[in-house]
Scaffold this motif. Sequence first.
Motif, PDB file in Angstrom:
ATOM      1  N   TYR A 161      -9.024  -1.220  -5.169  1.00 50.76           N
ATOM      2  CA  TYR A 161      -8.754  -0.016  -4.388  1.00 50.76           C
ATOM      3  C   TYR A 161      -8.906  -0.390  -2.927  1.00 50.76           C
ATOM      4  O   TYR A 161      -9.328  -1.517  -2.584  1.00 50.76           O
ATOM      5  CB  TYR A 161      -9.713   1.116  -4.788  1.00 50.76           C
ATOM      6  N   HIS A 164     -11.892  -2.618  -1.294  1.00 56.35           N
ATOM      7  CA  HIS A 164     -12.787  -2.958  -2.401  1.00 56.35           C
ATOM      8  C   HIS A 164     -13.592  -4.226  -2.141  1.00 56.35           C
ATOM      9  O   HIS A 164     -14.625  -4.443  -2.782  1.00 56.35           O
ATOM     10  CB  HIS A 164     -11.995  -3.111  -3.700  1.00 56.35           C
ATOM     11  N   ALA A 186      -4.968   5.264 -11.214  1.00 54.56           N
ATOM     12  CA  ALA A 186      -4.510   3.918 -10.863  1.00 54.56           C
ATOM     13  C   ALA A 186      -3.231   3.579 -11.604  1.00 54.56           C
ATOM     14  O   ALA A 186      -2.996   4.050 -12.723  1.00 54.56           O
ATOM     15  CB  ALA A 186      -5.587   2.878 -11.182  1.00 54.56           C
ATOM     16  N   GLY A 293      -5.817   3.675  -6.969  1.00 53.28           N
ATOM     17  CA  GLY A 293      -5.969   2.238  -6.943  1.00 53.28           C
ATOM     18  C   GLY A 293      -4.944   1.570  -7.818  1.00 53.28           C
ATOM     19  O   GLY A 293      -3.943   2.177  -8.216  1.00 53.28           O
ATOM     20  N   TRP A 348      -4.694  -5.600  -1.702  1.00 51.65           N
ATOM     21  CA  TRP A 348      -4.511  -4.153  -1.775  1.00 51.65           C
ATOM     22  C   TRP A 348      -3.696  -3.606  -0.612  1.00 51.65           C
ATOM     23  O   TRP A 348      -2.950  -2.626  -0.772  1.00 51.65           O
ATOM     24  CB  TRP A 348      -5.864  -3.444  -1.868  1.00 51.65           C
ATOM     25  N   MET A 357      -0.174   2.104  -4.361  1.00 49.46           N
ATOM     26  CA  MET A 357      -1.493   2.737  -4.365  1.00 49.46           C
ATOM     27  C   MET A 357      -1.645   3.457  -3.037  1.00 49.46           C
ATOM     28  O   MET A 357      -0.811   3.312  -2.136  1.00 49.46           O
ATOM     29  CB  MET A 357      -2.615   1.713  -4.552  1.00 49.46           C
TER      30      MET A 357
END
Length: 364
Positions: A161, A164, A186, A293, A348, A357
């Motif tokens: 996420y 993270h 997610a 996420g 990410w 995401m």
Amino acid sequence: MPGAGIRTDTTTNEAGLIGASPQTLPRIGWADAYRLRWKRRRLLLRSWRSRHQLTSRNDQTHKIRRGDILAFTTLRNEITRIPWFLRHYRQLGVDHFLIVDNGSDDRSTELLLDQPDISLWQTHASYRASRYGLDWLNWLQMRHGHGHWCLMVDADELLIYAHHQTQTLQDLTAWLGQSGRRAFGALMLDLYPKGTLGAQSYDPAADPAEVLNWFDAAPYRAQRQSPLGNLWVQGGVRERMFFAKTRQRSPTLNKIPLVRWSRHYAYVNSCHSALPRRLNAAYDGPGGETPSGVLLHTKFLPEIIQKSRIEKQRRQHFHDPDQFGSYYDGIIDGPTLWTSQSVPFEGWEQLEQLGLMNAGGWRI
């Protein structure tokens, strides 16, 4: 550009799926609401009964403290993935793992028994008859997860996420709670290698993303289903390679893996959907606006060829295994999933930029 290749349908399609704004649950009448209440009660009763199928091998739940984040999983013969799985989730801040071992014979059990933060149960009962392990995990969540933020993940799924690397699940869940949210959704994103499946080598102590470092950025499509109101996301590499002619049977990629659990909750279909139905509003899919996420799916490690041969014979992973024989055959043939359109996995920030995401206001 963000959201490229992502489509949200807003009409009824041939399968009878009801499209809606991804952030809005479809309205239902009192009759459907009544049936869903009874469905939830039946699922809870079924899970409670399934406890007799579980044998405790190392119950350390007395170590669970108020506010601990718990991870629940069912696995079988995952000796290759367990080391990094535990390392990844410990770094994220999981305090205790509650694991059901479904008849492993590769020393997974011995490895799990030797961990200070794992409570382990074992069963040789049918994975398929237990709703693919969901009855067992719903029972453990009912018994031990009430009031905790609970993470339900498979051994081949690594949650990431926004931020993270520096912000733990405790930080994330505190922010979710302050924002009035009880769940976090997610996208399950398949990672794959460049080259023939099964031709790579992998060190169990290493990050799987070093071997599986490519993914399909698009297309993905999302629809709301009624009456549950759960999102249904499909697309990606497995659909492209193995379900191009039967797209409606391609894997479901949406999950709600992180929930502040109540003993009155129940997952319905893996953690793709849950009851009460308001939990399903937590995820509005790729390109959506709610915080979300990605579950990095490491299915395609080199062992996938042999595992597919075994699982095709075991017939435990699909409601109608005969319909998915060609899927296993396609993997066993050792195809190359990579194409010139494949995207190298970078982290990410890249996934958020692609719309797969959303930090959703979760900023440092």
